[in-house]
Design a protein around this motif. Structure first.
Motif, PDB file in Angstrom:
ATOM      1  N   THR A   1       0.842  -1.187   0.000  1.00  0.00           N
ATOM      2  CA  THR A   1       0.000   0.000   0.000  1.00  0.00           C
ATOM      3  C   THR A   1       0.881   1.241   0.000  1.00  0.00           C
TER       4      THR A   1
ATOM      5  N   LEU B   1       0.635   5.730   0.487  1.00  0.00           N
ATOM      6  CA  LEU B   1      -0.136   6.821   1.071  1.00  0.00           C
ATOM      7  C   LEU B   1      -0.332   7.916   0.030  1.00  0.00           C
TER       8      LEU B   1
ATOM      9  N   SER C   1      -5.716   7.457   7.207  1.00  0.00           N
ATOM     10  CA  SER C   1      -4.749   7.340   8.297  1.00  0.00           C
ATOM     11  C   SER C   1      -4.488   8.661   9.005  1.00  0.00           C
TER      12      SER C   1
ATOM     13  N   THR D   1      -5.146  11.884   4.407  1.00  0.00           N
ATOM     14  CA  THR D   1      -4.212  10.901   3.852  1.00  0.00           C
ATOM     15  C   THR D   1      -4.804   9.521   4.036  1.00  0.00           C
ATOM     16  N   GLU D   2      -4.825   8.752   2.966  1.00  0.00           N
ATOM     17  CA  GLU D   2      -5.373   7.406   3.010  1.00  0.00           C
ATOM     18  C   GLU D   2      -4.396   6.425   2.380  1.00  0.00           C
ATOM     19  N   ALA D   3      -4.590   5.148   2.674  1.00  0.00           N
ATOM     20  CA  ALA D   3      -3.764   4.077   2.127  1.00  0.00           C
ATOM     21  C   ALA D   3      -4.458   3.481   0.910  1.00  0.00           C
TER      22      ALA D   3
END
Length: 604
Positions: free
Chosen positions: A7, A9, A251, A272-274
């Protein structure tokens, strides 16, 4: 699509509005009107200090320091704008007697340094172009080194500035060896009223997220000109997170940017996301996206097999659902409003005072209407961009593609297609569509790369020879390879081919999509098998918004769509059939009204 199991970010933005505001210390609620007023005071302080700082720093020495990237002691300037400003001694000034916290000063300097850094590139380009500019002909000489290269679209804008300056000087051009700066050809930029809270720390604002609720605590002034620290109080704002973010693997939540629009306070947030990590070199299928003057874009799929590159040349054309026509209409309306306001301004300069007041009132109304038209266009462009991104991403995911190739917008120019098509393509939100496509594609692990656009619509994907146009501009055919079809679909095949052949040489820059700058050729043969999925094309049917039909009463003929009216107690006398009527084709006279019978009955 290749699944690497890793993954990455990524950041994305969204907007929301607070629905509750309370004083952090006393817990008393604050009305929306009072909240907007206090936020407006904060934005006025920030925008005023930022504009004054930009005007004070609008000199060549400022851009020399930013271009060098070092301070007076030779140390590299930090990336944080407020830290760089503090090291260089760039401090904003406020009106006398006004107290502003140091964290608000951080916001001012961070925004000002960010603006100056963005204009440093334009200053460098103006220096290079002014040295090659000929005021007599209004043309620039060809660059001699690679460092002097400037995109043609950007160069044309600078040439217009240089030409206007030469005309204003009555043809008196500068010496040949003198180079102009950005401070010589344009004024300091205008700043927008906003507050980027991300430049400050918890002493000014902090953010907490619990479930689907976001709580922002920020210091706001209680007066237009706060005289002390006591006139800055913390306010707790509560806003709802949009529903489409509830199940996203986010996250980190970042501090928003405060902005006031016609509806009040608007929070421009970031998070912010994965997402699945995309591998550019592992996939064997690519989707090419060609920008079209008729519609926003078209797509086609190319696959790399052990026998070579294959494609079925069956492209997908984006359906904008009529939004393109609406955008053209709004653009025309905005141009007419702008022309009418400009004419009234010319008339107001020589009109009597009493007439001038009426003209100025009309000008204000026209400007408000033009602003409203611009807001509509922005909303439609955003809706179209994300709808286009979802459509192409769905096509790539269904085909198992790992790469989406788009044309490099820096080399793409809207010229030579006629006034209507040139204007339509120039007004198209291509950059916004690329950003939306990058955002949606990253969610499924697909990489968006930019490839050169030159020759993609004019060359054959099989033999790399010029294509013929037997059916007009929108058709393409190769006599040698016996392949062809829609012009945009053939161009999309070329773009996908360039992405597959040049993926090993992709150039990555921070904040940009990977770029493929080398054009390589390999024949793309036509495959009879179906290589791509059939895209879903929902039918947009008209929906009648009228009231639902009532349930027919008992005893009423069910074949009638409208129930029969209820009979009156006075309708007891049937009209006699007139004499001489022999069939249905005869013209019937009006029957005797029942009111006369009713009157006779009442008189008895």
């Amino acid at each position: 699509m290749a699944d690497t199991g890793f993954t990455a970010l990524r950041q994305f933005s969204f907007t929301t509005r607070p629905y509750l505001a309370v004083d952090h210390e006393t817990g008393e609620p604050i009305g929306r009107g009072d909240l907007d007023v206090r936020v407006g005071w904060l934005l006025d302080l920030i925008s005023g200090a930022e504009a004054h700082l930009l005007a004070r720093l609008w000199q060549p020495a400022t851009f020399d320091v930013l271009a060098a990237g070092c301070d007076s002691h030779g140390r590299t300037l930090p990336m944080q704008g407020h830290v760089a400003a503090a090291r260089l001694g760039w401090t904003p000034h406020y009106p006398d007697g006004v107290y502003v916290p140091s964290r608000v000063t951080r916001v001012v300097t961070a925004q000002a340094v960010g603006t100056l850094r963005a204009l440093a590139y334009r200053d460098t380009a103006i220096i290079a172009l002014s040295a090659r500019f000929d005021p007599a002909t209004g043309r620039i000489a060809a660059p001699t080194t690679a460092a002097e290269y400037v995109p043609s679209g950007f160069a044309r804008g600078v040439v217009r500035q240089l030409t206007a300056r030469a005309r204003a000087a009555a043809g008196a051009a500068d010496s040949a060896d003198a180079r102009l700066r950005i401070t010589d050809v344009q004024a300091p930029p205008k700043v927008s009223a906003m507050a980027r809270l991300s430049a400050a720390d918890r002493q000014l604002s902090h953010l907490t997220v619990t479930g689907a609720v976001m709580t922002l605590t920020v210091k706001l002034p209680t007066a237009a000109a706060p005289a002390g620290r006591a006139q800055w109080r913390r306010v707790r704002l509560t806003a709802a997170i949009p529903p489409h973010l509830h199940r996203r693997p986010i996250s980190e939540w970042h501090l928003p940017t405060l902005h006031l629009d016609h509806r009040g306070l608007l929070l421009r947030c970031a998070a912010t996301e994965a997402v699945p990590a995309a591998d550019l070199t592992s996939g064997t299928t690519a989707v090419g996206v060609d920008w079209s003057p008729a519609t926003l874009g078209a797509a086609a799929i190319t696959t790399q097999t052990p026998e070579g590159l294959v494609s079925d040349y069956r492209g997908f054309t984006y359906d904008d659902r009529g939004l393109g026509i609406k955008l053209a209409r709004l653009q025309t309306e905005g141009q007419l409003l702008h022309a009418k306001a400009a004419r009234l301004r010319r008339l107001a300069t020589t009109a009597p005072p009493e007439v001038r007041a009426g003209l100025e009132t009309k000008i204000v109304v026209l400007d408000e209407h033009r602003t409203a038209v611009g807001v509509k266009r922005a909303k439609i462009n955003r809706e179209m961009a994300f709808h286009f991104g979802c459509q192409v991403t769905g096509l790539a995911a269904a085909a198992g593609a790992s790469v989406i190739a788009v044309e490099d917008l820096t080399t793409l120019e809207t010229r030579g297609h006629g006034r209507v098509n040139n204007n339509r393509a120039a007004q198209s939100a291509r950059r916004q569509a690329v950003d939306a496509l990058t955002h949606t594609a990253a969610g499924v692990g697909v990489t968006v790369v930019s490839v050169p656009a030159r020759g993609s619509s004019a060359l054959c994907p099989g033999c790399n020879e010029p294509l013929s146009r037997p059916g007009g501009y929108h058709r393409a055919w190769c006599e040698q390879c016996k392949i062809g079809g829609n012009r945009d679909h053939v161009a999309a095949v070329n773009l996908a081919k360039r992405a597959l052949l040049g993926r090993e040489k992709a150039v990555r820059k921070r904040g940009r999509n990977p770029q493929i700058r080398v054009i390589e050729h390999a024949p793309v043969r036509r495959c009879r098998d179906k290589m791509c999925p059939t895209p879903r094309r929902p039918r947009h049917r008209r929906v009648r918004r009228s009231a639902p039909a009532t349930t027919p009463r008992v005893g009423v003929n069910q074949t009638k769509t409208v129930p029969a009216p209820q009979a009156s107690v006075w309708d007891t006398v049937k009209p006699a059939t007139p004499q001489g009527v022999t069939g249905s084709r005869e013209e019937h006279t009006s029957p005797t009204p029942a009111t006369s019978v009713a009157g006779n009955t009442r008189s008895m």
